[in-house]
Design an enzyme around this catalytic site. Structure first.
Site, short mmCIF file in Angstrom:
data_model
loop_
_atom_site.label_atom_id
_atom_site.label_comp_id
_atom_site.label_asym_id
_atom_site.label_seq_id
_atom_site.Cartn_x
_atom_site.Cartn_y
_atom_site.Cartn_z
N LEU A 226 0.81 -1.20 0.00
CA LEU A 226 0.00 0.00 0.00
C LEU A 226 0.85 1.27 0.00
CD1 LEU A 226 -2.83 1.28 0.15
CD2 LEU A 226 -2.66 1.13 2.66
N ASP A 227 0.65 2.10 -1.02
CA ASP A 227 1.31 3.40 -1.14
C ASP A 227 2.84 3.31 -1.12
OD1 ASP A 227 -1.07 4.83 -1.36
OD2 ASP A 227 -1.28 5.03 0.81
N GLU A 228 3.39 2.17 -1.54
CA GLU A 228 4.83 1.99 -1.54
C GLU A 228 5.36 1.59 -2.91
OE1 GLU A 228 6.29 -0.48 1.58
OE2 GLU A 228 5.11 0.51 3.15
#
Length: 283
Positions: A226-228
């Site tokens: 997530l969001d990486e």
């Protein structure tokens, strides 16, 4: 596509001597006149990256066969496309309009090389905006119980519309690892750059409470982490104690739309190449 005379070739492979010579040589054999060329050898991964724009009257099939002829020798991952071709794109939204409105306007103004073939929303809120720009709006509601069905409907729509790129323009849903993997390398997200700080609702109000001095945004490829995912573009604006939470929110919206538009344009122009968990961007 065979009538085109301007092409863009992007590639990556293990770094070794002779790559540039082989690429430029095979283009020269097909009367290719190079108009732009960029390259980078990553000392950390041992990979070589190259993007070349060139003019040639040769048909696509002939050029593809020529590149394929050297690709095996150098273990290349490569892509050849018509330079400037508008990439078929789906934009996904929830209730916030600033990013999707900016993308739709830029497409209409012909400053963004995409063809937005549909807007998908988990709410009906932005249907009127999409239809104002003449774009079909697809309502795919998402709940905890219907998440799998909703994602299956999205993938079916991607296939039906022959979409090459999916853009999350403040789409406020977490995608499953399965969907992220299915669209790996062709789905872009935008979010504020406070993460991992100020998670959850009203991040700009949280930021104001902590007295932040920089407002930023990050555009990145979506992965199962997530969001990486690999970062494509980031942008910032300096602020100070005089800014209200509402002013910070407005500045953040502006930074988000700028960063997202640049990331989408660079991807559509084949300027972004994946290098493990990061990107090489030939601007």
């Amino acid at each position: 596509m065979t009538a085109a005379s301007s092409w863009v070739l992007s590639l990556s492979c293990p770094d070794r001597p002779g790559i540039v010579h082989a690429v430029t040589g095979v283009l020269a054999e097909h009367d290719g006149n190079i108009t732009e060329s960029q390259q980078f050898g990553d000392p950390d991964t041992g990979l070589f990256f190259m993007r070349v724009e060139f003019a040639s009257a040769a048909p696509l099939a002939e050029l593809e066969a020529a590149v394929a002829g050297i690709a095996g020798r150098f273990e290349m991952t490569w892509n050849l496309d018509v330079a400037g071709r508008r990439m078929r794109t789906i934009v996904m939204v929830s209730k916030t309009a600033h990013c999707v409105n900016d993308l739709l306007f830029r497409e209409r103004a012909k400053t963004l090389p995409v063809d937005i073939v549909g807007v998908v929303g988990n709410h009906e809120t932005l249907r009127e905006l999409a239809e104002f720009y003449g774009k079909p709006f697809h309502h795919i509601p998402v709940t905890a119980d219907t998440k799998a069905e909703a994602e299956a409907a999205l993938l079916a729509l991607v296939e039906e519309l022959d979409a090459e790129l999916v853009v999350l323009a403040r789409y406020m849903q977490i995608l499953s690892p399965e969907l992220s993997d299915a669209l790996r390398g062709r789905i872009i997200n935008i979010h504020h750059s406070f993460l991992p700080s100020f998670k959850g609702a009203r991040p700009y109000f949280q930021a104001h409470d902590r007295g932040v001095k920089l407002i930023g945004a990050t555009a990145h490829y979506v992965t199962s982490d997530l969001d990486e995912g690999p970062i494509i573009e980031q942008d910032v604006e300096r602020v100070d104690h005089t800014f209200t939470p509402e002013a910070l929110t407005a500045i953040g919206a502006d930074v988000e739309r700028r960063a997202l538009a640049r990331a989408v344009r660079w991807h559509a122009e084949h300027r972004v190449l994946l290098d493990g968990h990061r990107t090489i961007v030939f601007k």
